[in-house]
Enzyme design. Structure first.
Site, short mmCIF file in Angstrom:
data_model
loop_
_atom_site.label_atom_id
_atom_site.label_comp_id
_atom_site.label_asym_id
_atom_site.label_seq_id
_atom_site.Cartn_x
_atom_site.Cartn_y
_atom_site.Cartn_z
N HIS A 82 67.10 86.74 14.01
CA HIS A 82 66.00 86.66 14.97
C HIS A 82 66.28 87.50 16.21
O HIS A 82 65.58 87.36 17.22
CB HIS A 82 65.74 85.21 15.38
N HIS A 126 71.77 86.99 24.49
CA HIS A 126 70.93 87.58 23.45
C HIS A 126 69.68 88.16 24.10
O HIS A 126 69.42 87.94 25.29
CB HIS A 126 70.58 86.54 22.38
N HIS A 128 65.38 89.43 23.84
CA HIS A 128 64.04 89.28 23.28
C HIS A 128 63.19 90.49 23.65
O HIS A 128 63.26 90.98 24.78
CB HIS A 128 63.36 88.02 23.84
N HIS A 145 68.98 86.66 27.84
CA HIS A 145 69.26 85.27 28.19
C HIS A 145 70.77 85.03 28.12
O HIS A 145 71.35 85.09 27.03
CB HIS A 145 68.54 84.32 27.24
N THR A 221 63.73 78.31 23.85
CA THR A 221 62.51 79.01 23.44
C THR A 221 62.45 79.23 21.94
O THR A 221 61.62 80.01 21.46
CB THR A 221 62.39 80.37 24.17
N THR A 222 63.32 78.57 21.20
CA THR A 222 63.23 78.49 19.74
C THR A 222 63.46 77.04 19.34
O THR A 222 64.03 76.25 20.12
CB THR A 222 64.28 79.38 19.04
#
Length: 589
Positions: A82, A126, A128, A145, A221-222
């Site tokens: 992801h 990580h 996004h 993040h 947020t996941t």
């Protein structure tokens, strides 16, 4: 913000189905696809992330300075399936041999960050694309993040007390820090070795941290979308070039059925308030909460009111966080400054039966500070009954196990400077067995009492409390605690984030103070005062002095909205009583 399944034990329980950002072939995040595949707290939570920051609505306030002390060497780069991630979601450093052989190194760490007086261990970073958080409706091409967890070994392996430092990137020049490792990320899910790295994240973040940040409480947020994450989004942006964005998009498309992005759609704020830095507070040394190590006092012998100097001296020696913390309780609620919003419905489902009452040495208390029911033995000792519980309360979508209720005189919290004759604290902890025995994820429902008619419910058991420290058998009628506060709950409450009001003064306690007081008569207050004087060397009060707000906002409900509970962790209880539950350490809140 995403997590590797192996490192947070409850993922396997809470994330059972495949979740997606959008359907195959989509060009942007799809709220319907996310709603259909992200269930549980993702669908029902009221403190979800990401958010859109409306800068005109952000409340300026002095916020704690954030300092990073990240001490990690980048030896491998990971495609989680992801997105791109550096380091494992764990406090430990890891050795990399191959994509299938990444092992933790005992006794190591990757450093930490300090947010005011609190230390958070650094876990991973990580990215996004596009950004998940937006500012005044504007999206950014990339967001990093930096994920942390509060420095408490009991929390490792859980989702509790997480903190994120977020960094936005604007399209521009290629980012030299990213180029140190960006091409090492594999296109397919897995990990690749990074052979050359001179990345200094502390140096990289120092300029952005100096520029201030927006702060709010949100969620992962996941899935499982666990809430009470401390979000800190830096105002100053970095740059990223299209080549670097395209590299991440290529990898995302390869692992997500052609979906070349990994952003969750923005979520409603509901009752939350975003705070932004207008100045920085001094940064004291970190002081993780721990059981008190020395005696602490409300005042000197014979005093008739709380003494701020005595509390500062003795509480700071017992637990440094009492003096160093920036989210301490109790507080004075200035009603003119309260932000009216829509707060979640609170409902109580207490099922406890009272066998005995307790004088802790610092006040009157019903029940032990633990999720289980306790029984009174013939020798006047108490014993937990395995497999039992005392009920719970629901605060919106979240379930908190009920532990105990205790009383303070005079009240600890005040309203517009007004003190009340008595205050009850109904103490709870979030329903996750991993938390039992610690001070994390607590919630308190507070009830104020004005001087007036004698309180009939208190009279059912009030005279049974022993004057000296210890317990006494209770043989009266069943005490129906749900009925006690049902009327007051229906009339609204004040909410803020605070702390325990006794050492160790642990923070991130969810405070919910009911607006409507009950009455108590002088006889009932005097009964508690006599017991306090007997156990506290003549000091007949047990209130901590009010603490500075330090940028916090108190909210109040104008209307309420509830939902069925959908916690992000199993709801089974069990375990030992929280540390500090004895006559020396007081009532824990």
């Amino acid at each position: 913000m995403f997590f590797k399944v192996c490192c947070f034990t409850s993922v396997a329980v809470t994330v059972a189905a495949e979740w997606v950002y959008a359907n195959p072939g989509a060009l942007e995040a799809d709220p319907i696809a996310q709603q259909n595949t992200w269930d549980g707290l993702c669908a029902t939570g009221r403190e979800q992330s990401p958010i859109n920051i409306v800068t005109s609505a952000a409340v300026p306030a002095p916020l704690p300075r954030i300092q990073t002390f990240i001490d990690a060497n980048v030896t491998f780069a990971k495609n989680t399936g992801h997105g791109f991630q550096l380091f494992e979601t764990s406090p430990l450093a890891h050795n990399f041999t191959s994509s299938d052989d990444i092992t933790p190194v005992d006794g190591t760490s990757k450093g930490y960050s300090e947010i005011g007086a609190n230390r958070f261990n650094f876990y991973q970073v990580h990215w996004h694309t596009p950004s998940e958080n937006t500012v005044d409706g504007r999206s950014f091409p990339l967001e990093a993040h930096f994920v942390h967890q509060f420095d408490d070994p009991a929390l490792v392996g859980t989702y509790h007390r997480l903190a994120v430092i977020g960094l936005l990137y604007e399209l521009g020049e290629c980012n030299p820090i990213l180029d140190n490792f960006w091409n090492s990320f594999p296109i397919s899910a897995g990990a690749s070795e990074v052979t050359q790295d001179d990345t200094d994240f502390n140096e990289k973040l120092s300029d952005e941290l100096a520029g201030g940040y927006w702060h709010w409480y949100g969620s992962l947020t996941t899935p499982p979308c666990t809430e009470t994450v401390s979000w800190n989004l830096l105002k100053k942006t970095a740059t990223v070039c299209q080549r670097q964005i395209d590299r991440l998009k290529e990898a995302l498309a390869a692992t997500q059925n052609g979906i070349a992005f990994n952003n969750r759609v923005v979520q409603p704020l509901y009752s939350r308030v975003v705070v932004e830095t207008d100045s920085f507070m001094p940064a004291p040394p970190p002081a993780p909460s721990a059981p008190p190590t020395a005696s602490w006092y409300y005042a000197n012998e014979g005093a008739s009111e709380a003494d701020a100097a005595v509390q500062e001296e003795t509480w700071g020696a017992a637990a440094p966080l009492c003096n160093l913390g920036l989210e301490q309780s109790p507080i004075d609620i200035v009603t003119a400054d309260v932000v009216e919003t829509q707060l979640p419905v609170i409902s109580t489902h207490f099922s406890a039966t009272t066998e005995y009452v307790k004088n802790t040495g610092h006040g009157f208390q019903l029940f032990e500070t633990a999720p289980q029911v306790f029984t009174l033995n013939e020798d006047n000792t108490t014993m937990a009954i395995d497999g039992t519980d005392k009920g719970y309360s629901e605060i919106g979508t979240q379930r908190y196990n009920f532990y105990q209720v205790h009383w303070h005189t005079p009240s600890e919290n005040t309203i517009d400077g007004k003190s009340f004759a008595l205050e009850a604290h109904f103490v709870h902890q979030f329903a996750d067995p991993d938390l039992v025995g610690g001070y994390n994820r607590l919630a308190v429902i507070g009830l104020l009492y004005e001087l007036g008619e004698c309180n009939p419910l208190l009279d059912e058991f009030w005279s049974t409390f022993p004057v000296e420290s210890g317990v006494s058998n209770y043989t009266g009628d069943h005490i129906e605690l749900n009925d006690v506060i049902a009327n007051e709950l229906s009339k609204g409450y004040y909410h803020w984030d605070g702390s325990l009001t006794t050492p160790p003064c642990t923070e991130t306690v969810k405070w919910n103070l009911l607006k409507t007081p009950q009455t108590v008569c002088q006889r009932q207050v005097d009964t508690l005062k006599a017991a306090l004087a007997a156990t506290q060397k003549g000091v007949s009060i047990n209130n901590r002095v009010v603490q500075p707000m330090n940028g916090r906002i108190v909210t109040s409900n104008v209307a309420s909205a509830g939902a069925a509970p959908s916690p992000s962790a199993p709801l089974t209880g069990g375990g030992a009583a929280a540390p500090g539950d004895n006559g020396d350490n007081g009532d824990n809140g």
